[in-house]
Design a protein around this motif. Structure first.
Motif, PDB file in Angstrom:
ATOM      1  N   UNK A 349       0.822  -1.208   0.000  1.00 42.17           N
ATOM      2  CA  UNK A 349       0.000   0.000   0.000  1.00 42.17           C
ATOM      3  C   UNK A 349       0.862   1.266   0.000  1.00 42.17           C
ATOM      4  N   UNK A 350       2.103   1.144   0.416  1.00 32.96           N
ATOM      5  CA  UNK A 350       3.072   2.252   0.380  1.00 32.96           C
ATOM      6  C   UNK A 350       4.318   1.705  -0.316  1.00 32.96           C
ATOM      7  N   UNK A 351       4.174   1.529  -1.630  1.00 28.35           N
ATOM      8  CA  UNK A 351       5.005   0.552  -2.330  1.00 28.35           C
ATOM      9  C   UNK A 351       6.443   0.963  -2.635  1.00 28.35           C
ATOM     10  N   UNK A 352       6.862   2.166  -2.289  1.00 26.13           N
ATOM     11  CA  UNK A 352       8.263   2.548  -2.473  1.00 26.13           C
ATOM     12  C   UNK A 352       8.918   2.973  -1.154  1.00 26.13           C
ATOM     13  N   UNK A 353       8.403   2.423  -0.060  1.00 26.04           N
ATOM     14  CA  UNK A 353       8.905   2.819   1.258  1.00 26.04           C
ATOM     15  C   UNK A 353       9.154   1.587   2.107  1.00 26.04           C
ATOM     16  N   UNK A 354      10.300   1.557   2.775  1.00 27.42           N
ATOM     17  CA  UNK A 354      10.547   0.621   3.869  1.00 27.42           C
ATOM     18  C   UNK A 354      10.368   1.393   5.159  1.00 27.42           C
ATOM     19  N   UNK A 355       9.611   0.852   6.087  1.00 29.21           N
ATOM     20  CA  UNK A 355       9.358   1.530   7.352  1.00 29.21           C
ATOM     21  C   UNK A 355       9.928   0.722   8.509  1.00 29.21           C
ATOM     22  N   UNK A 356      10.006   1.385   9.664  1.00 35.40           N
ATOM     23  CA  UNK A 356      10.551   0.722  10.844  1.00 35.40           C
ATOM     24  C   UNK A 356      11.966   0.214  10.618  1.00 35.40           C
ATOM     25  N   UNK A 357      12.746   0.991   9.925  1.00 32.52           N
ATOM     26  CA  UNK A 357      14.087   0.560   9.541  1.00 32.52           C
ATOM     27  C   UNK A 357      15.039   0.720  10.723  1.00 32.52           C
ATOM     28  N   UNK A 358      15.542  -0.382  11.198  1.00 32.61           N
ATOM     29  CA  UNK A 358      16.540  -0.319  12.258  1.00 32.61           C
ATOM     30  C   UNK A 358      17.864   0.176  11.672  1.00 32.61           C
TER      31      UNK A 358
END
Length: 763
Positions: A349-358
């Motif tokens: 749904x947010x197809x060009x984003x990685x989230x919660x990136x450590x």
């Protein structure tokens, strides 16, 4: 500097105290009368104004006093002759500097001015100084212009006017005054003459500006030394460097008259620093659109951050060119790639984003992203440390959820990724000699019309030309050579890629690439790939081959024309799509493959030149042209040229539309394919139903979905051998694989027909 010092020339006549036998009352030529025994002359050892002098009574209308020595007159040298005289008694004469011009061989040069300005003595006891300048050139201030013929002179004074007067003459002085004329006669001036120190500490900027202002079209010499400039410096004049300059990183150094890399290398004494300062000036100065490297090789000890070199700019949109040179990677650890692993989450749904990136702060922009469900050539476009988010260059096809990703940052010789937007940058006639240590060029994360033309990318370690975002919009790559560092490796073990494209409208034309894993990975639409030759074979007999071109999305609008595809294949996939299943998209559409040469040697028999690889269900061909191509195999007979890779899913053959696969040539290919497919069918025995098998000649193993025509060849006959003039009707998609057509007649007949079958529906 005097010629007496530089050339060892003697100019000064001896004093009168040394004897009057070298002082002539004539022209000073050998054999002329001297004052040594003259009745009208005597040496006066003591005088209140002169320490020692010659006293002469004027007995001739022009009383000459000439030094008999030959004073040399050198090209480019200007001499000043000076005399101090005073009247003692009698008539007051006039006095002037005079000389006799001597030619080679001792002859006299006539027609030149041999006397200087005349001064009349007005009172007794007054010391009067007279002088004149003699030289070759007709310059302002030169009293006796002698030209190039005279090579020496006999110099002294003339006393003119009435006779009878008595005068005293001090020792005559002859000196080199060429330096008086240097500022206007010579084409150079030196910054040291304007106060430059050159100790590397004192700020010499004011002196540089003063020298530049005084040059007036002449060349400014930066003589030996190290000159610190504390702020921006722009030279309006041409500059010649014998010394070097240092300045702050953000200070701009502009050479308007000689704006080219060799001049900057002379100025800074370091190739890498010189290129950075020249590039900085290129973007921060409106006078030049091109930086000519002058054929120089710049040895790089590490990557050049192109944006950091122009720290005051993160965007740039005016055409600029870097041309005509070479970059060569030195053997240093600065080229070692950085590898970071980090856990992150992905949602379609947010197809060009990685989230919660450590560990987001340690992940660099431009890093290649690796992980489950990540397609080829996906890069980190931006990092938001506070939000623990990474923006990607493209979508991930099957990475929903949380996993550990690997971020691999290759090191590029020229790295433009620090620019947020960069438009109209051109690199031409440049070799990137990566030497298996470095990658070539990384583009900005956004921008328009980056052009690379007539360049060499020689042995890149990982990548030749990389787009980490949409800086490849309108990318132009023309007539370049991509020469792999992995030429001796088995094709499937190679990892290097010549180039990738993420944005639309790329033009990749007339390039040559040797033995990479892939020549190009293309995500954007509207690309034109034409005139290229890329080959990726190896020495393994019956070995596997890798894709030369990877098309990473379905609806592309790509023209693939007049290329030479050598021991590799074109792979069309949807691995850069976050929704791999077909929904409301156009699916695999708008690809034109025309007039290419496809060639392979000693490959595996199952190798195919055109491979479609759907990563999800429901996809279909929806607009594809394969026409006018040559397919040839040597050392092997290939099964067929086309194939669907069903590792993930097959195509939906019931929805195929607008496919043309025609007018191609097949050599050493078992199964030639065509759409429309023209087949001849012979039914030897009478039958009411004829089965026409279209397999395996329909492209990609497609279904028999349409019949354009059925043409009888000769008479169609009944059991009674009577001609039948009926027409059959057709039944489509027959057989277990839907690749047969059934012709149904109104009675049993036999004969031969030509049938034109299509694997797609009519337009």
């Amino acid at each position: 500097m005097s010629v007496e010092i530089t050339e060892g020339v003697t100019l000064m006549p001896p004093p009168f105290a040394d004897g009057l036998n070298v002082w002539s009352s004539g022209d000073g030529t050998p054999g002329s009368d001297t004052y040594a025994s003259a009745a009208n002359a005597a040496f006066v050892p003591a005088d209140q104004d002169f320490s020692g002098c010659l006293e002469v009574q004027k007995t001739a209308s022009t009383q000459k006093i000439r030094y008999m020595g030959e004073t040399p007159l050198l090209p480019g040298v200007y001499l000043r002759v000076t005399a101090r005289v005073k009247a003692i008694s009698g008539n007051l004469p006039s006095v002037r500097i005079a000389g006799w011009a001597g030619a080679a061989g001792g002859g006299h040069v006539s027609g030149v001015e041999e006397t200087g300005p005349s001064t009349t003595l007005s009172q007794y006891g007054e010391v009067v100084e007279v002088s004149a300048i003699v030289g070759v050139g007709n310059r302002t201030g030169v009293d006796m212009v002698w030209g190039a013929e005279p090579i020496y002179g006999h110099f002294g004074i003339d006393l003119t006017g009435q006779t009878g007067g008595v005068v005293r003459v001090d020792d005559i002085v002859i000196e080199d005054v060429t330096n008086v004329f240097l500022r206007t006669m010579m084409g150079t001036i030196d910054v040291r003459d304007y106060g430059a120190i050159g100790d590397g500490i004192t700020d010499d900027r004011a002196a540089f500006e003063a020298a530049d202002a005084a040059a007036a079209g002449r060349t400014v010499i930066v003589s030996d030394g190290e000159y610190y400039l504390g702020d921006d410096m722009t030279f309006e004049s041409e500059v010649q460097f014998e010394g070097t300059v240092t300045m702050p990183v953000d200070a701009i150094f502009v050479l308007r008259r000689n704006f080219h890399l060799p001049a900057y290398i002379d100025a800074f004494g370091d190739e890498e620093l010189a290129f950075k300062k020249a590039f900085q000036a290129l973007l921060d100065n409106a006078d030049h659109e091109s930086l000519d490297m002058g054929g120089r090789i710049v040895n790089l000890t590490g990557p050049i951050d192109m944006q950091a070199a122009v720290a005051n700019r993160t965007t740039y949109a005016t055409r600029r060119v870097i041309a005509n040179g070479q970059f060569s990677a030195e053997d240093t650890p600065a080229w070692d790639e950085d590898v970071v692993t980090s856990q992150a989450s992905y949602s379609a749904s947010n197809n060009k984003v990685l989230s919660g990136v450590e560990n987001a702060a340690n992940i660099p922009v431009g890093a290649l992203v690796e992980g489950n469900g990540v397609g080829r050539e996906v890069y980190v476009r931006a990092v938001n440390v506070g939000a623990q988010q990474i923006t990607l260059s493209d979508e991930l096809y099957d990475a929903e959820g949380t996993q550990t990703f690997t971020f691999r940052r290759f090191k590029y010789m020229l790295d433009f990724s620090g620019f947020a937007d960069l438009d109209k940058m051109t690199i031409r006639d440049v070799e990137f000699n990566c030497r298996g240590r470095a990658s070539g060029v990384m583009l900005a994360t956004a921008g328009l019309i980056f052009q690379v033309r007539d360049c060499y990318f020689t042995k890149p370690k990982d990548r030749g030309l990389t787009s980490p975002g949409e800086g490849s919009q309108g990318l132009l790559v023309d007539r370049c050579q991509f020469l792999s560092n992995e030429g001796d490796d088995v094709a499937t073990s190679r990892t290097s890629i010549a180039l990738n494209v993420n944005a639309n409208d790329a033009k990749i034309r007339n390039n040559r690439a040797t033995r990479f894993r892939h020549f190009a990975v293309i995500s954007g639409s509207g690309a034109i790939v034409t005139g290229n030759h890329f080959f990726q074979g190896d020495n393994v007999d019956g070995g596997a081959r890798t894709a030369g071109i990877v098309l990473g999305k379905t609806s592309l609008r790509v023209i693939f024309n007049s290329n030479y595809v050598d021991n590799c294949f074109l792979e069309w996939t949807n691995e850069l799509d976050s929704d791999p299943d077909q929904s409301s998209e156009f699916s695999f559409s708008q690809l034109n493959i025309t007039d290419n040469t496809f060639y392979c040697t000693h490959a595996a028999s199952w190798f195919s030149f055109i491979v479609v690889k759907p990563l999800g269900t429901g996809h279909f061909l929806n607009g594809m042209v394969v026409q006018g191509n040559t397919f040839r195999a040597v050392g092997v007979v290939l099964d067929r040229v086309d194939r669907v890779d069903t590792s993930f899913a097959d195509l939906d053959w019931g929805r195929t539309k607008n496919v043309t696969f025609s007018d191609n040539m097949f050599n050493n290919i078992t199964t030639a394919v065509s759409n429309p497919l023209v087949k001849t069918h012979v039914e030897a025995s009478t039958a009411q139903s004829w089965i026409v098998d279209c397999a395996p000649n329909l492209p990609f193993g497609g279904w028999a979905r349409n019949v354009e025509s059925v043409q009888a060849i000769g008479a169609i006959r009944t059991d009674a051998n009577v001609s039948s003039h009926q027409m059959p009707y057709v039944k489509l998609e027959e057989g277990s694989n839907n690749d047969q057509v059934e012709l149904v007649w109104d009675r049993p007949v036999r004969g031969e027909v030509m049938i034109r079958v299509r694997m797609d529906t009519p337009i």
